[in-house]
Design a protein around this motif. Structure first.
Motif, PDB file in Angstrom:
ATOM      1  N   THR A  95       0.834  -1.206   0.000  1.00 51.12           N
ATOM      2  CA  THR A  95       0.000   0.000   0.000  1.00 51.12           C
ATOM      3  C   THR A  95       0.868   1.256   0.000  1.00 51.12           C
ATOM      4  OG1 THR A  95      -1.741  -1.147   1.234  1.00 51.12           O
ATOM      5  CG2 THR A  95      -1.763   1.268   1.312  1.00 51.12           C
ATOM      6  N   ILE A  96       1.871   1.278   0.869  1.00 48.32           N
ATOM      7  CA  ILE A  96       2.757   2.439   1.014  1.00 48.32           C
ATOM      8  C   ILE A  96       3.595   2.635  -0.247  1.00 48.32           C
ATOM      9  CG2 ILE A  96       4.685   3.429   2.327  1.00 48.32           C
ATOM     10  CD1 ILE A  96       1.969   3.400   3.822  1.00 48.32           C
ATOM     11  N   LYS A  97       4.117   1.555  -0.817  1.00 43.48           N
ATOM     12  CA  LYS A  97       4.924   1.668  -2.034  1.00 43.48           C
ATOM     13  C   LYS A  97       4.104   2.254  -3.186  1.00 43.48           C
ATOM     14  CE  LYS A  97       8.079  -2.153  -1.009  1.00 43.48           C
ATOM     15  NZ  LYS A  97       8.453  -3.537  -1.375  1.00 43.48           N
ATOM     16  N   ASN A 112       6.203  13.552   5.801  1.00 46.79           N
ATOM     17  CA  ASN A 112       5.943  12.709   6.976  1.00 46.79           C
ATOM     18  C   ASN A 112       4.482  12.763   7.390  1.00 46.79           C
ATOM     19  OD1 ASN A 112       8.615  11.933   7.094  1.00 46.79           O
ATOM     20  ND2 ASN A 112       9.161  13.416   8.689  1.00 46.79           N
ATOM     21  N   SER A 113       3.867  13.928   7.296  1.00 39.54           N
ATOM     22  CA  SER A 113       2.461  14.079   7.711  1.00 39.54           C
ATOM     23  C   SER A 113       1.497  13.310   6.806  1.00 39.54           C
ATOM     24  CB  SER A 113       2.075  15.560   7.746  1.00 39.54           C
ATOM     25  OG  SER A 113       2.229  16.138   6.458  1.00 39.54           O
ATOM     26  N   ASP A 114       1.951  12.902   5.622  1.00 39.70           N
ATOM     27  CA  ASP A 114       1.102  12.118   4.726  1.00 39.70           C
ATOM     28  C   ASP A 114       0.769  10.750   5.312  1.00 39.70           C
ATOM     29  OD1 ASP A 114       1.308  14.207   2.919  1.00 39.70           O
ATOM     30  OD2 ASP A 114       2.779  13.196   1.647  1.00 39.70           O
ATOM     31  N   PHE A 115       1.553  10.317   6.302  1.00 37.12           N
ATOM     32  CA  PHE A 115       1.368   8.997   6.891  1.00 37.12           C
ATOM     33  C   PHE A 115       0.683   9.044   8.258  1.00 37.12           C
ATOM     34  CE2 PHE A 115       5.013   8.739   4.018  1.00 37.12           C
ATOM     35  CZ  PHE A 115       4.543   7.757   3.157  1.00 37.12           C
ATOM     36  N   ASP A 116       0.077  10.187   8.616  1.00 35.13           N
ATOM     37  CA  ASP A 116      -0.615  10.289   9.900  1.00 35.13           C
ATOM     38  C   ASP A 116      -1.728   9.255  10.007  1.00 35.13           C
ATOM     39  OD1 ASP A 116       1.043  12.327  10.701  1.00 35.13           O
ATOM     40  OD2 ASP A 116      -0.434  13.930  10.368  1.00 35.13           O
TER      41      ASP A 116
END
Length: 175
Positions: A95-97, A112-116
């Motif tokens: 999913t992250i890739k 970094n905030s995209d992964f909150d």
């Protein structure tokens, strides 16, 4: 749009009630397709399952205008109906890739905030990836247990060169 208008549209699109399924068109087959990302959404189902969904529209070729919907889970563990906890870390890595490729290939930067949380991922995609062009790679296979699956990947879209200002005439302008 009235029911009659919808029926006429379906007929115009070539629907044959004697031959065609009411369930729509078959899935776009495995291959590489030029696409535009039309929509990105984060969803939480009634069961609590969280997923990030992408709607890609094919641009050109035999499947021009057709959409393919790609969904990836965002939970790294899941409790089954019988109470067992399943580790889904491998799935979330995928999913992250895919998410990172969509962001970067659209010319944006991953923050970094995209992964909150999943909603932050949706909003990150809406910054620049939605509306961007990619090549969507669809791969199909059969698992060891005999279950059919589809894998998805993105490649950079090789767009046509931009026209220079000297090549644009009044007929090319929208106003």
């Amino acid at each position: 749009m009235s029911l009659l208008d919808i029926a006429k549209s379906i007929k115009k699109d070539g629907f044959d009630p004697r031959k065609d399924s009411v369930n729509g068109q078959p899935a776009i087959p495995a291959g590489t397709y030029p696409v535009v990302l039309r929509k990105a959404t984060f969803n939480v189902s009634e069961s609590g399952w969280e997923s990030l969904g992408y709607q890609f529209e094919v641009r050109g070729g035999d499947y021009d205008g057709r959409s393919d919907f790609v969904t990836f889970g965002t939970l790294d563990t899941w409790k089954t109906r019988d109470g067992k906890t399943v580790d889904l870390g491998w799935s979330v890595e995928k999913t992250i890739k895919f998410f990172q490729k969509a962001i970067v290939l659209a010319g944006d930067q991953v923050m970094n905030s995209d992964f909150d949380d999943g909603k932050a991922m949706e909003e990150a995609l809406q910054r620049k990836a939605v509306g961007s062009y990619f090549n969507l790679v669809i791969d199909e296979g059969v698992s060891k247990k005999g279950k059919e699956y589809r894998n998805y990947d993105l490649e950079e879209e090789q767009s046509q060169p931009m026209m220079s200002a000297d090549e644009i005439d009044d007929d090319d302008l929208p106003f």
